[in-house]
Design a protein around this motif. Structure first.
Motif, PDB file in Angstrom:
ATOM      1  N   PRO A 270       0.933  -1.182   0.087  1.00 50.23           N
ATOM      2  CA  PRO A 270       0.104   0.120  -0.106  1.00 50.23           C
ATOM      3  C   PRO A 270       0.936   1.167   0.003  1.00 50.23           C
ATOM      4  CG  PRO A 270      -0.690  -1.552   1.700  1.00 50.23           C
ATOM      5  CD  PRO A 270       0.450  -2.160   1.248  1.00 50.23           C
ATOM      6  N   TYR A 271       2.109   1.104   0.787  1.00 48.00           N
ATOM      7  CA  TYR A 271       2.774   2.449   0.970  1.00 48.00           C
ATOM      8  C   TYR A 271       3.386   2.837  -0.710  1.00 48.00           C
ATOM      9  CZ  TYR A 271       6.399   5.825   2.371  1.00 48.00           C
ATOM     10  OH  TYR A 271       7.175   6.566   2.648  1.00 48.00           O
ATOM     11  N   ARG A 272       3.834   1.711  -1.298  1.00 45.61           N
ATOM     12  CA  ARG A 272       4.304   1.713  -2.544  1.00 45.61           C
ATOM     13  C   ARG A 272       3.176   2.365  -3.598  1.00 45.61           C
ATOM     14  NH1 ARG A 272       8.132  -2.920  -4.788  1.00 45.61           N
ATOM     15  NH2 ARG A 272       9.930  -1.597  -5.546  1.00 45.61           N
ATOM     16  N   GLU A 273       2.099   1.901  -3.549  1.00 46.37           N
ATOM     17  CA  GLU A 273       1.063   2.531  -4.432  1.00 46.37           C
ATOM     18  C   GLU A 273       0.886   4.017  -4.243  1.00 46.37           C
ATOM     19  OE1 GLU A 273      -2.468   0.052  -3.332  1.00 46.37           O
ATOM     20  OE2 GLU A 273      -1.546  -1.428  -4.511  1.00 46.37           O
ATOM     21  N   LYS A 274       0.815   4.384  -3.023  1.00 48.78           N
ATOM     22  CA  LYS A 274       0.704   5.641  -2.844  1.00 48.78           C
ATOM     23  C   LYS A 274       1.906   6.612  -3.083  1.00 48.78           C
ATOM     24  CE  LYS A 274      -1.231   8.780   0.874  1.00 48.78           C
ATOM     25  NZ  LYS A 274      -1.551   8.836   2.407  1.00 48.78           N
ATOM     26  N   HIS A 275       3.127   6.183  -2.647  1.00 47.59           N
ATOM     27  CA  HIS A 275       4.323   6.879  -3.023  1.00 47.59           C
ATOM     28  C   HIS A 275       5.232   6.540  -3.880  1.00 47.59           C
ATOM     29  CE1 HIS A 275       3.945   8.995   1.165  1.00 47.59           C
ATOM     30  NE2 HIS A 275       3.440   7.940   1.435  1.00 47.59           N
ATOM     31  N   GLY A 276       4.990   5.530  -4.549  1.00 51.50           N
ATOM     32  CA  GLY A 276       5.771   4.920  -5.680  1.00 51.50           C
ATOM     33  C   GLY A 276       7.245   4.642  -5.437  1.00 51.50           C
ATOM     34  N   GLU A 277       7.432   4.502  -4.197  1.00 51.16           N
ATOM     35  CA  GLU A 277       8.805   4.234  -3.732  1.00 51.16           C
ATOM     36  C   GLU A 277       8.436   3.369  -2.509  1.00 51.16           C
ATOM     37  OE1 GLU A 277      11.623   5.319  -5.202  1.00 51.16           O
ATOM     38  OE2 GLU A 277      10.806   7.073  -6.322  1.00 51.16           O
ATOM     39  N   LEU A 278       9.786   2.581  -2.095  1.00 53.42           N
ATOM     40  CA  LEU A 278       9.744   2.128  -0.714  1.00 53.42           C
ATOM     41  C   LEU A 278      10.058   3.123   0.258  1.00 53.42           C
ATOM     42  CD1 LEU A 278      11.384  -1.475  -1.465  1.00 53.42           C
ATOM     43  CD2 LEU A 278       8.956  -1.114  -0.687  1.00 53.42           C
ATOM     44  N   PRO A 279       9.777   3.030   1.393  1.00 54.60           N
ATOM     45  CA  PRO A 279      10.506   3.904   2.569  1.00 54.60           C
ATOM     46  C   PRO A 279      12.071   3.854   2.537  1.00 54.60           C
ATOM     47  CG  PRO A 279       8.823   2.263   3.498  1.00 54.60           C
ATOM     48  CD  PRO A 279       9.053   1.987   2.327  1.00 54.60           C
ATOM     49  N   ASN A 280      12.737   4.362   3.425  1.00 54.62           N
ATOM     50  CA  ASN A 280      14.089   3.935   3.742  1.00 54.62           C
ATOM     51  C   ASN A 280      14.103   3.270   4.791  1.00 54.62           C
ATOM     52  OD1 ASN A 280      15.010   5.845   1.491  1.00 54.62           O
ATOM     53  ND2 ASN A 280      14.737   7.751   3.082  1.00 54.62           N
ATOM     54  N   PHE A 281      15.020   2.301   4.761  1.00 52.13           N
ATOM     55  CA  PHE A 281      15.300   1.240   5.911  1.00 52.13           C
ATOM     56  C   PHE A 281      16.637   1.771   6.860  1.00 52.13           C
ATOM     57  CE2 PHE A 281      12.574  -0.942   2.807  1.00 52.13           C
ATOM     58  CZ  PHE A 281      11.644  -0.907   3.471  1.00 52.13           C
ATOM     59  N   ALA A 282      16.383   1.599   8.001  1.00 54.23           N
ATOM     60  CA  ALA A 282      17.531   1.552   8.720  1.00 54.23           C
ATOM     61  C   ALA A 282      17.332   0.145   9.668  1.00 54.23           C
ATOM     62  CB  ALA A 282      18.008   2.532   9.692  1.00 54.23           C
ATOM     63  N   VAL A 283      18.385  -0.858   9.751  1.00 46.33           N
ATOM     64  CA  VAL A 283      18.093  -2.042  10.229  1.00 46.33           C
ATOM     65  C   VAL A 283      18.998  -2.131  11.569  1.00 46.33           C
ATOM     66  CG1 VAL A 283      18.419  -4.407   9.946  1.00 46.33           C
ATOM     67  CG2 VAL A 283      17.584  -3.127   7.908  1.00 46.33           C
TER      68      VAL A 283
ATOM     69  N   ASP B 143       1.802   6.503   6.932  1.00 45.10           N
ATOM     70  CA  ASP B 143       1.765   5.484   5.760  1.00 45.10           C
ATOM     71  C   ASP B 143       2.416   4.023   5.943  1.00 45.10           C
ATOM     72  OD1 ASP B 143      -0.063   7.435   4.512  1.00 45.10           O
ATOM     73  OD2 ASP B 143       1.541   8.124   3.432  1.00 45.10           O
ATOM     74  N   VAL B 144       3.558   4.446   6.550  1.00 47.44           N
ATOM     75  CA  VAL B 144       4.377   3.283   6.844  1.00 47.44           C
ATOM     76  C   VAL B 144       3.681   2.483   7.866  1.00 47.44           C
ATOM     77  CG1 VAL B 144       6.387   2.430   8.053  1.00 47.44           C
ATOM     78  CG2 VAL B 144       6.697   4.269   6.564  1.00 47.44           C
ATOM     79  N   ILE B 145       3.296   3.098   8.685  1.00 44.06           N
ATOM     80  CA  ILE B 145       2.368   2.136   9.995  1.00 44.06           C
ATOM     81  C   ILE B 145       1.105   1.704   9.232  1.00 44.06           C
ATOM     82  CG2 ILE B 145       1.281   2.346  11.957  1.00 44.06           C
ATOM     83  CD1 ILE B 145       3.098   4.610  12.840  1.00 44.06           C
ATOM     84  N   ASP B 146       0.295   2.369   8.548  1.00 44.26           N
ATOM     85  CA  ASP B 146      -0.856   1.843   7.852  1.00 44.26           C
ATOM     86  C   ASP B 146      -0.580   0.701   6.800  1.00 44.26           C
ATOM     87  OD1 ASP B 146      -3.553   2.050   8.183  1.00 44.26           O
ATOM     88  OD2 ASP B 146      -3.723   3.404   6.637  1.00 44.26           O
ATOM     89  N   SER B 147       0.522   0.818   6.247  1.00 42.22           N
ATOM     90  CA  SER B 147       0.945  -0.257   5.304  1.00 42.22           C
ATOM     91  C   SER B 147       1.348  -1.684   5.853  1.00 42.22           C
ATOM     92  CB  SER B 147       2.137   0.291   4.508  1.00 42.22           C
ATOM     93  OG  SER B 147       2.396  -0.863   3.509  1.00 42.22           O
TER      94      SER B 147
END
Lengths: 316, 374, 271
Positions: free
Chosen positions: B65-78, B297-301
């Protein structure tokens, strides 16, 4: 090192003589000298100022912090020797420090001993394409250090290369367990990973040896062994010294190799420092352990350097 | 100056070509990757939310869902453990969304680094299981919570059914079984292992902060240490060792057993008679989150049904969205050690009780000593 | 040349040792590509089947490319800065006498002989006390510290090796100091500058320990790889990435060697 200083002194004398000639009078030469010092410091200042800011300041804070204590999320900033006291009271710190020095020491000796013949071979027995050999030796070191460590995990692992080969050959029935997650795994990996740092300095010092000295030794009746012991080895000692320090010092603080391959018995002081700054969340203790590690390394390196200087003096 | 002398000549003369080629290579890879990287990387790193999470959660499947909205993935820190994550954030590391677990929740809130989540901004919130929201330390008033629950599961024993002889019921004793000395594995983080030790030692989690509990747990951990092949926080190592038979049993989370079974390795995720360790992890928003809208949006996704299905089927973890469970029949869930009623699972096991920072520091320091053999 | 022969005559034992040495050196590294084509997410023998899937995965994995870009950026900036600082410093060290030169040089070279973990934690403590956020800049500062000594050590022999009277001649001809540097000094030390740029780039590109403590949301490539080592599903494409890097470096080295051989040939013919 003393030769070096002597040479520097000569050079400076020559320089001041020259400036004396160009300046004609002593006063002018002194002024020039002074401005030379200024110019030198001026040129050096970007690097020096950066290093001062980036080394002294963090180290200052590290030292200060090592006298604080952790309390929950915060630091209790009253000065206390509690961390250093803890360092000597809890057995884990000294034990891990000793183990780190031991493992690094073994790895350093192994690397230098194994790489010396290789450097010797390239320096004396390769006549064409020396560069090619040097490139061949350094090639594996391009891959990420992490991946090389990981590669050893593949080799030493339970179903790894060595075990698979030995079992296929029918030499063993069950995989050898001691290969991985042991101190020997760490030593093997460090030896492999740092080989280039041993070969290159030793090679350079072997290359520098004046071949006529070898001829002279032969003419005086030395056999190959005596010639090696009396000429080649002493003259290559500077390379051996550099190689040893270049390997020993960084590996004592390594924590990747023990973390990936060491298992419970090969945890090193670097792992503990990393834990203290991570999950244990006791930065002041971590600072104190770091400082003890550094003092220890400085001490050992100092003794080692003095020893080699002494040795070289005696030989020459 | 020997050292410098050598370095100088060695570096310049002998290594220059190596270095040269290396940089050429990097440049080459850079050029090759430019078309890919420019399109994706340059836009994303600036505009997208940063999600600070456990490794394995940084995958596209959870962000449809996030990608549909933003066209990208979020940034990740692991991060490898939540303590490490908290330490970094206390050191000034600002993210948008972070991923702690229930036992760390009050301490995370106490750092004053997070802001309450306005649940009205989450479209999936009505489907979230209420039992998971109501955790010790979580804010219960109205629409604000500190942590939005996301995944839940157990820490238990994954063992090789073809090698380990289970005597009677499955039990934590399997990880203390001297017959398999040197073939047992454990998670390295105290956040898991120490609590499992408490279960084994019979310490009630309510008393885990007493000196007596420390002694008793330390004793069982010391007893276990010589039997352990390696302590590690990386599940790959444990899974590989279980797959090869190097280890016959190891402390793992749900996902390891699921992943191994999907590779046809005969393993089972035990239901120890003493009870497994249970936990709920969730999402928190950083107080200074620079991209607050994207953070929601990250959380909702992550809370979406699709993400839930993925978590259940591919990782074997529970999810907080009730609707995610509708795609699975009871038998499948049972096989994964899950249920549509999370409280059943959570109450059947031992649910971690949040502790103070002093306790965490003390526990971790002691556990490190034990792991190192002291 | 008979004197030469008994010192340098072929030594069979040594040659065998050298060959074995090379094999041991290469074997572990070459297993990575082998497993990158293996059809199982677990790295173990026997191999289960051939696949190119991991390579396909790799190209779909955006974080890899982000991490690569981060490493390239940090590496490039660190290489340029440390080389510029290094040029000034090397010139100062070789040309000018000033009080405290020895200790100063020793101090600048200190990072070569201090375990990196200590620098890492010291800087982390500093940044956190100052409230500086961890970014690629903090990683860059860390890398600059380690790279500077390498840059200086690489450049010193260049300055030592060239005839200072050329610079003096330029000055006598009325050029100012900057122009002299640009027109005379720089071309003379150019190989050293290139070597320094490349070496410092390499050191930064591969550095892990400082990055571990100092990186924030944007991982460098080694940090990213470290993060992925623990996830079986991600690992094979990391092996694929490392195989590509290994292959590319092999090709480039031999290309470089070949080009260089051509250059040598010309020199010889020129004579």
């Amino acid at each position: 090192m003393s030769e070096q200083t002597a040479a520097e002194a000569d050079l400076s004398k020559a320089r001041s003589e020259r400036t004396g000639r160009t300046g004609r009078t002593g006063r002018l030469s002194r002024m020039f000298y002074r401005s030379e010092a200024l110019r030198g410091l001026g040129l050096l200042s970007p690097a020096l100022l950066f290093m001062l800011a980036a080394i002294l300041v963090p180290f200052g804070i590290l030292i200060v912090m090592s006298f604080w204590t952790a309390s929950g999320f915060d630091f209790d900033t009253t000065w206390s020797l509690a961390n250093y006291q803890g360092f000597f009271e809890r057995p884990i710190y000294m034990a891990l420090l000793k183990r780190s020095l031991w493992i690094s020491g073994i790895a350093t000796v192994a690397t230098v001993v194994l790489c010396y013949p290789m450097a010797y071979y390239v320096a004396f027995h390769v006549h064409r394409n020396k560069m090619m050999w040097i490139v061949l030796i350094t090639l594996p070191f391009w891959t990420s250090y992490l991946l090389r460590v990981f590669a050893w995990k593949v080799v030493l692992g339970y179903e790894g290369v060595i075990n698979s080969a030995l079992m296929a050959a029918g030499l063993i029935d069950a995989p050898l367990q001691f290969l991985l997650y042991s101190q020997s795994a760490v030593v093997i990996t460090l030896t492999h990973a740092w080989a280039a740092f041993a070969i290159l300095p030793i090679y350079v010092s072997l290359e520098k040896i004046d071949r006529s000295l070898l001829e002279a030794a032969t003419d005086l009746g030395d056999g190959p062994v005596m010639r090696f012991l009396r000429v080649t080895l002493p003259l290559s000692l500077p390379g051996v010294t550099s190689a040893s320090l270049l390997i020993f010092i960084p590996t004592t603080g390594d924590y990747i190799t023990p973390a990936l391959l060491g298992g419970p018995d090969a945890a090193m002081i670097g792992n503990l420092i990393q834990k203290l700054f991570g999950p244990i969340n006791n930065w002041p203790m971590g600072a104190a352990v770091s400082i003890m590690l550094m003092l220890c390394i400085a001490l050992i390196s100092g003794v080692f350097i003095l020893l080699t200087i002494f040795l070289r003096r005696r030989i020459s | 100056m020997d050292l410098l002398d050598h370095l100088g000549s060695l570096r310049e003369g002998k290594l220059s070509r190596r270095a040269f080629s290396r940089s050429l290579l990097a440049a080459g890879v850079g050029v090759v990757s430019m078309p890919v990287a420019r399109r994706r990387a340059f836009a994303s790193s600036e505009d997208q939310a940063t999600y600070f999470t456990w490794g394995g959660y940084d995958i596209p499947d959870l962000f449809v869902p996030y990608r549909e909205k933003h066209g990208e993935l979020p940034n990740f820190a692991v991060f490898g453990g939540s303590e490490e994550a908290l330490t970094k954030m206390r050191g000034g590391f600002v993210v948008d969304v972070a991923h702690p677990c229930n036992q760390a929740l009050p301490r995370w809130v106490a750092t004053d680094l997070f802001q309450p989540i306005d649940t009205t901004r989450l479209s999936n919130w009505p489907d979230i299981m209420p039992e998971l929201i109501d955790l010790p330390g979580n804010k219960g008033d109205g629409t604000d919570v500190w942590m939005a629950p996301f995944d839940w599961g157990q820490t238990s024993v994954t063992y090789r059914t073809d090698i380990v002889e289970v005597e009677g019921e499955e039990s934590w004793d399997m990880l203390w079984d001297e017959r398999y000395s040197g073939r047992l594995g454990s998670l390295a983080a105290g956040a898991d292992a120490w609590w499992c030790g408490a279960i084994k030692a019979g310490v009630d989690f309510a008393d885990i902060d007493t000196p007596e509990a420390f002694d008793r747990i330390a004793e069982v951990m010391r007893a276990q240490r010589p039997l352990i092949r390696t302590y590690t926080d990386d599940t790959t190592t444990l899974e590989q060792a279980l797959a090869s038979g190097e280890m016959v049993a190891a402390m793992t989370w749900n996902s390891s057993a699921v992943v191994l079974q999907s590779q046809d390795v005969p393993v089972k995720f035990a239901k120890p008679r003493e009870g497994a360790l249970t936990w709920v992890c969730g999402l928190m928003i950083h107080k200074e989150a620079p991209r607050i809208d994207a953070a929601y949006d990250v959380i909702d996704s992550l809370l979406s049904v699709d993400s839930g299905k993925f978590m259940i089927s591919d990782y074997g973890y529970g999810h907080s969205n009730t609707k995610a469970f509708e795609a699975f029949d009871d038998a499948t869930l049972e096989g994964l050690g899950l249920s549509t009623h999370p409280t059943e699972i959570l109450e059947a096991g031992h649910f971690q009780v949040p502790q103070t920072q002093e306790w965490e520091t003390r526990m971790n320091a002691l556990f490190e000593e034990i792991k190192a053999g002291f | 040349m008979s004197a030469d022969t008994y010192i340098t005559r072929p030594n069979r034992a040594l040659r065998i040792y050298a060959v074995i040495f090379l094999i041991v050196l290469y074997l572990p590294v070459l297993f990575l590509p082998l497993f990158s084509f293996n059809d199982s997410i677990y790295i173990k023998f026997p191999l289960t089947g051939f696949t190119l899937q991991w390579y396909a995965d790799l190209f779909a994995r955006e974080p890899v490319w982000h991490a690569l870009m981060n490493s390239l950026k940090v590496g490039a900036v660190v290489a340029v800065l440390s080389t510029i600082f290094g040029i000034f410093a090397a010139k100062a060290i070789t040309r000018y006498r000033f009080p405290g030169r020895g200790p100063v040089v020793g101090f600048v070279m200190l990072p070569l002989v201090v375990p990196l973990i200590i620098f890492g934690v010291a800087l982390l403590v500093l940044f956190s006390q100052m409230g500086v956020k961890l970014t690629l800049y903090t990683v860059g500062i860390g890398h600059l510290i380690i790279c500077l000594p390498f840059a200086i050590a690489t450049l010193i022999p260049r300055f030592e090796g060239f005839d200072r009277s050329i610079e003096e001649a330029s000055a006598d001809l009325g050029e100012n100091a900057w122009w002299t540097f640009w027109r005379v000094t720089l071309p003379m030390i150019f190989p050293g500058v290139m070597a320094s740029l490349m070496l410092t780039f390499t050191v930064s590109f591969d550095e892990f320990i400082m990055a571990f403590f100092l990186s924030g949301t944007q991982p460098t490539l080694p940090m990213y790889i470290w993060g992925q080592l623990r996830f079986p599903k991600e690992l094979p494409s990391i092996l694929a990435l490392s195989s590509i890097i290994i292959l590319a470096s092999f090709v480039i080295v031999f290309l470089g060697q070949w080009i260089n051989r051509g250059a040598n040939g010309r020199t010889i013919r020129g004579e």
